[in-house]
Design a protein around this motif. Structure first.
Motif, PDB file in Angstrom:
ATOM      1  N   ARG A 237       0.831  -1.200   0.000  1.00 46.01           N
ATOM      2  CA  ARG A 237       0.000   0.000   0.000  1.00 46.01           C
ATOM      3  C   ARG A 237       0.868   1.253   0.000  1.00 46.01           C
ATOM      4  O   ARG A 237       0.573   2.231  -0.683  1.00 46.01           O
ATOM      5  CB  ARG A 237      -0.930   0.004   1.221  1.00 46.01           C
ATOM      6  CG  ARG A 237      -2.147  -0.906   1.076  1.00 46.01           C
ATOM      7  CD  ARG A 237      -3.176  -0.650   2.164  1.00 46.01           C
ATOM      8  NE  ARG A 237      -2.673  -1.060   3.470  1.00 46.01           N
ATOM      9  CZ  ARG A 237      -2.807  -2.294   3.970  1.00 46.01           C
ATOM     10  NH1 ARG A 237      -3.450  -3.210   3.264  1.00 46.01           N
ATOM     11  NH2 ARG A 237      -2.343  -2.595   5.159  1.00 46.01           N
ATOM     12  N   THR A 238       1.969   1.221   0.757  1.00 43.13           N
ATOM     13  CA  THR A 238       2.881   2.360   0.786  1.00 43.13           C
ATOM     14  C   THR A 238       3.531   2.571  -0.570  1.00 43.13           C
ATOM     15  O   THR A 238       3.718   3.712  -1.011  1.00 43.13           O
ATOM     16  CB  THR A 238       3.971   2.152   1.858  1.00 43.13           C
ATOM     17  OG1 THR A 238       3.350   1.892   3.127  1.00 43.13           O
ATOM     18  CG2 THR A 238       4.866   3.373   1.965  1.00 43.13           C
ATOM     19  N   CYS A 239       3.865   1.486  -1.231  1.00 41.54           N
ATOM     20  CA  CYS A 239       4.469   1.564  -2.578  1.00 41.54           C
ATOM     21  C   CYS A 239       3.529   2.296  -3.540  1.00 41.54           C
ATOM     22  O   CYS A 239       3.976   3.118  -4.361  1.00 41.54           O
ATOM     23  CB  CYS A 239       4.766   0.169  -3.121  1.00 41.54           C
ATOM     24  SG  CYS A 239       6.221  -0.621  -2.408  1.00 41.54           S
ATOM     25  N   LYS A 240       2.245   2.018  -3.447  1.00 38.96           N
ATOM     26  CA  LYS A 240       1.278   2.653  -4.345  1.00 38.96           C
ATOM     27  C   LYS A 240       1.158   4.160  -4.085  1.00 38.96           C
ATOM     28  O   LYS A 240       0.989   4.946  -5.003  1.00 38.96           O
ATOM     29  CB  LYS A 240      -0.088   2.000  -4.189  1.00 38.96           C
ATOM     30  CG  LYS A 240      -0.150   0.557  -4.722  1.00 38.96           C
ATOM     31  CD  LYS A 240      -1.542  -0.039  -4.518  1.00 38.96           C
ATOM     32  CE  LYS A 240      -1.578  -1.473  -5.033  1.00 38.96           C
ATOM     33  NZ  LYS A 240      -2.929  -2.097  -4.822  1.00 38.96           N
ATOM     34  N   THR A 241       1.278   4.537  -2.826  1.00 39.76           N
ATOM     35  CA  THR A 241       1.107   5.957  -2.480  1.00 39.76           C
ATOM     36  C   THR A 241       2.313   6.807  -2.881  1.00 39.76           C
ATOM     37  O   THR A 241       2.166   8.009  -3.113  1.00 39.76           O
ATOM     38  CB  THR A 241       0.858   6.118  -0.971  1.00 39.76           C
ATOM     39  OG1 THR A 241       1.987   5.611  -0.238  1.00 39.76           O
ATOM     40  CG2 THR A 241      -0.398   5.391  -0.551  1.00 39.76           C
ATOM     41  N   ILE A 242       3.507   6.187  -2.939  1.00 41.20           N
ATOM     42  CA  ILE A 242       4.718   6.982  -3.247  1.00 41.20           C
ATOM     43  C   ILE A 242       5.049   6.979  -4.736  1.00 41.20           C
ATOM     44  O   ILE A 242       6.014   7.619  -5.147  1.00 41.20           O
ATOM     45  CB  ILE A 242       5.928   6.462  -2.443  1.00 41.20           C
ATOM     46  CG1 ILE A 242       6.294   5.023  -2.843  1.00 41.20           C
ATOM     47  CG2 ILE A 242       5.683   6.576  -0.959  1.00 41.20           C
ATOM     48  CD1 ILE A 242       7.527   4.488  -2.112  1.00 41.20           C
ATOM     49  N   LYS A 243       4.297   6.276  -5.539  1.00 46.82           N
ATOM     50  CA  LYS A 243       4.563   6.254  -6.974  1.00 46.82           C
ATOM     51  C   LYS A 243       3.912   7.464  -7.657  1.00 46.82           C
ATOM     52  O   LYS A 243       2.914   7.959  -7.239  1.00 46.82           O
ATOM     53  CB  LYS A 243       4.047   4.956  -7.602  1.00 46.82           C
ATOM     54  CG  LYS A 243       4.932   3.763  -7.283  1.00 46.82           C
ATOM     55  CD  LYS A 243       4.457   2.529  -8.020  1.00 46.82           C
ATOM     56  CE  LYS A 243       5.404   1.359  -7.763  1.00 46.82           C
ATOM     57  NZ  LYS A 243       4.964   0.116  -8.448  1.00 46.82           N
TER      58      LYS A 243
END
Length: 229
Positions: A223-229
């Motif tokens: 989920r964090t990966c999706k927010t920082i992309k």
């Protein structure tokens, strides 16, 4: 000096072109004035440049580097072919003022050199990005390998199943890492170390518990990966 097959072939082809071109140049019945030596000199420089670029390209290590180097070879060989044709025309037309030949050949050589420098910079940048990507994805690949290695150590089916499920979740998680994920990835590392200890002591209940915690951490990471992309 150790010369590879490709380097040897490159040297042989360059030597053949050099020899044939010299035979043609000095068999021409025209006078050898300024235009002749202009065409001849720039063509010899083009042949030497082609040989040098070939040696530089084949010196690169790794398959990708060699593949990227094809762009350098394509450019320098295109330049050489053009210069061979122009050089022969200049040597066959000695009545034209040689200053025009110098200008034309200098522009062609300059364009080739600029292209080679730009292509080499681009190749280095692509290789740098490739290396960065490898480092960023190594975390997930290493973690997946570690978890898969624990499956065979589990004694009961419940422990094997949660380990397989965890390995599968890690396998399909976002492979890219970044500094913004360091905190959660450190938590995963700590849990992974505890999971190894549990597997070494054949503690199935601990394996099941830690796998559940790691599943949640991996989900949080995704989920964090999706927010920082």
């Amino acid at each position: 000096m150790n010369i590879s097959k490709n380097k040897g072939l490159s040297l042989l082809i360059t030597f053949i072109i050099f020899a044939v071109y010299n035979i043609i140049a000095f068999m021409l019945p025209n006078g050898k004035g300024g235009m002749f030596w202009t065409g001849y000199g720039f063509t010899m420089a083009a042949i030497l440049l082609t040989a040098g670029v070939g040696f530089y390209t084949f010196r690169r290590k790794g398959l990708k580097s060699k593949v990227y180097g094809v762009s350098l070879l394509s450019l320098v060989w295109s330049y050489l072919i053009a210069q061979l044709i122009i050089g022969l025309m200049e040597m066959a037309l000695p009545s034209i003022p040689f200053q025009y030949g110098i200008i034309l050949n200098a522009i062609l050589l300059g364009a080739c050199l600029i292209g080679l420098i730009a292509a080499d910079i681009a190749i280095d940048e692509v290789e740098r990005i490739d290396e960065t990507v490898k480092k960023k994805v190594s975390y997930i690949k290493s973690l997946q390998t570690d978890i898969e290695g624990l499956i065979g150590k589990a004694e009961d089916e419940a422990a094997k199943k949660v380990l397989k499920d965890l390995a599968e979740a890690i396998r399909y998680s976002d492979p890219m890492s970044s500094s913004q994920l360091s905190a959660i990835e450190n938590e995963i590392k700590v849990k992974a170390a505890g999971l190894k200890d549990a597997a070494a002591s054949f503690d199935s209940s601990a394996i099941v518990s830690i796998c559940g915690e790691m599943q949640q951490l991996v989900a949080d990471r995704n989920r964090t990966c999706k927010t920082i992309k």
